[in-house]
Design an enzyme around this catalytic site. Structure first.
Site, mmCIF file in Angstrom:
data_model
loop_
_atom_site.group_PDB
_atom_site.id
_atom_site.type_symbol
_atom_site.label_atom_id
_atom_site.label_comp_id
_atom_site.label_asym_id
_atom_site.label_seq_id
_atom_site.Cartn_x
_atom_site.Cartn_y
_atom_site.Cartn_z
ATOM 1 C CE1 TYR A 256 46.803 24.808 46.596
ATOM 2 C CE2 TYR A 256 47.186 23.076 44.987
ATOM 3 C CZ TYR A 256 47.036 23.480 46.304
ATOM 4 O OH TYR A 256 47.123 22.560 47.315
ATOM 5 C CE1 TYR B 274 45.716 39.636 35.515
ATOM 6 C CE2 TYR B 274 43.887 38.085 35.354
ATOM 7 C CZ TYR B 274 44.504 39.146 35.985
ATOM 8 O OH TYR B 274 43.905 39.720 37.083
ATOM 9 C CB THR C 56 40.360 38.102 38.538
ATOM 10 O OG1 THR C 56 41.464 37.399 37.974
ATOM 11 C CG2 THR C 56 40.380 37.925 40.043
ATOM 12 C CB THR C 57 36.697 41.812 37.901
ATOM 13 O OG1 THR C 57 38.022 42.280 38.165
ATOM 14 C CG2 THR C 57 35.708 42.778 38.522
ATOM 15 C CB ILE D 3 42.310 44.560 31.674
ATOM 16 C CG1 ILE D 3 42.642 44.298 30.190
ATOM 17 C CG2 ILE D 3 41.099 43.726 32.100
ATOM 18 C CD1 ILE D 3 42.943 42.851 29.853
ATOM 19 N NE ARG E 135 42.480 38.716 42.408
ATOM 20 C CZ ARG E 135 41.442 38.542 43.215
ATOM 21 N NH1 ARG E 135 41.115 37.332 43.623
ATOM 22 N NH2 ARG E 135 40.720 39.568 43.620
#
Length: 296
Positions: free
Chosen positions: A111, A137, A48-49, A207, A142
């Site tokens: 989503y 994960y 994501t980062t 992480i 999110r």
């Protein structure tokens, strides 16, 4: 040594440097070397980062390939290969394996809002298609969907699912995962602020976002916690705690990129739309905390 035995401690969810709308490969190589020279225990490209959601497939695959090549076996590379489309996740996982990644990080499909059975079948399909160690994960903030501990335990029974990055921010849920999963299942915090307590209750590391800018300190924090040095781990945790929050004072990864840019490790703090660079109030918060830590 197997990938599973090497994955612990402070693992950076590394930013993807960009310049003029394209991946800045020179900055990426420099940042990777800075991380390893600072004692980081592992790297996650295209998480994501790393702005995986807005990288093209070609960029995504190239970032992983370049990371593996640059790391050259010095630390484990856990490649981000998740997607909300199972076939796309399989394709990215196949590419990561071909590039030589030690393991993959696969996020709960976003989503779609799948059921717990849908989550299980999604990850099971990936493991059956590609023979590579997988860290699942969970990041409900999110993805909307929260993967239940019982589902994690089902996945832990699959041969290639070696661990979880748990970013629920809830020690109750993390404790339940540790309690019901096999003893060798790797539980990694997905939030810097829960990294120390996660290790102290049986987790293996984090992480991390903060380690983009402070890899040495995060590595020392995790080493102290893993060694049971409560006094040292508490000292480092509270030293870094304000910066941990500041990394999210504006939509991530803009603060992390700006911080890494301010310490001179990447050429620009550029992010890709729909993300934008930090506004002035947020930037002031970031620079204030960085000055307190002597980073700038």
């Amino acid at each position: 040594m197997t990938a599973a035995k090497r994955i612990q401690g402070a693992i950076t969810a590394i930013v993807t440097p960009m310049r003029n709308g394209k991946v800045d490969e020179e900055s990426l190589v420099n940042l990777i070397n800075f991380q390893i020279e600072s004692g980081i225990h592992g790297l996650v490209p295209c998480g994501t980062t790393g702005e995986s959601a807005t990288l093209s497939f070609a960029e995504h695959k190239r970032v992983i390939e370049l990371t593996v090549k640059t790391v050259a076996g010095r630390v484990p590379v856990i490649a981000g290969t998740g997607a909300n489309n199972t076939l796309e996740a399989i394709e990215l996982t196949e590419s990561a394996k071909a590039s030589g990644a030690d393991a993959v990080l696969s996020v709960v499909p976003y989503y779609n809002k799948p059921s717990q059975e849908g989550l299980y079948q999604h990850f099971k399909a990936i493991t059956e298609a590609v023979d590579i160690p997988m860290v699942v994960y969970n990041v409900p903030g999110r993805t909307v969907t929260n993967m239940a501990p019982a589902t994690v335990a089902r996945l832990a029974a699959l041969p290639n699912v070696i661990g979880i990055k748990e970013a629920c921010g809830c020690l109750n849920q993390i404790s339940e995962i540790i309690r019901i999963c096999p003893k060798d299942f790797i539980v990694l915090s997905g939030d810097d602020f829960t990294s120390m307590p996660t290790v102290l209750i049986g987790g293996k590391g984090v992480i991390s976002v903060v380690s983009n800018v402070m890899p040495k300190a995060m590595s020392e924090l995790m080493e102290a916690a893993l060694n049971g040095d409560l006094a040292k781990s508490k000292e480092i945790h509270y030293k870094l705690f304000p910066l941990m929050g500041t990394m999210f004072c504006y939509p991530s990864p803009a603060p992390a990129k700006k911080a890494v840019h301010l310490i001179g490790k990447i050429a620009t703090p550029e992010v890709r739309l729909p993300m934008t660079e930090m506004d002035e109030p947020s930037l002031n918060k970031l620079t204030t905390e960085m000055k307190k830590l002597g980073l700038i």
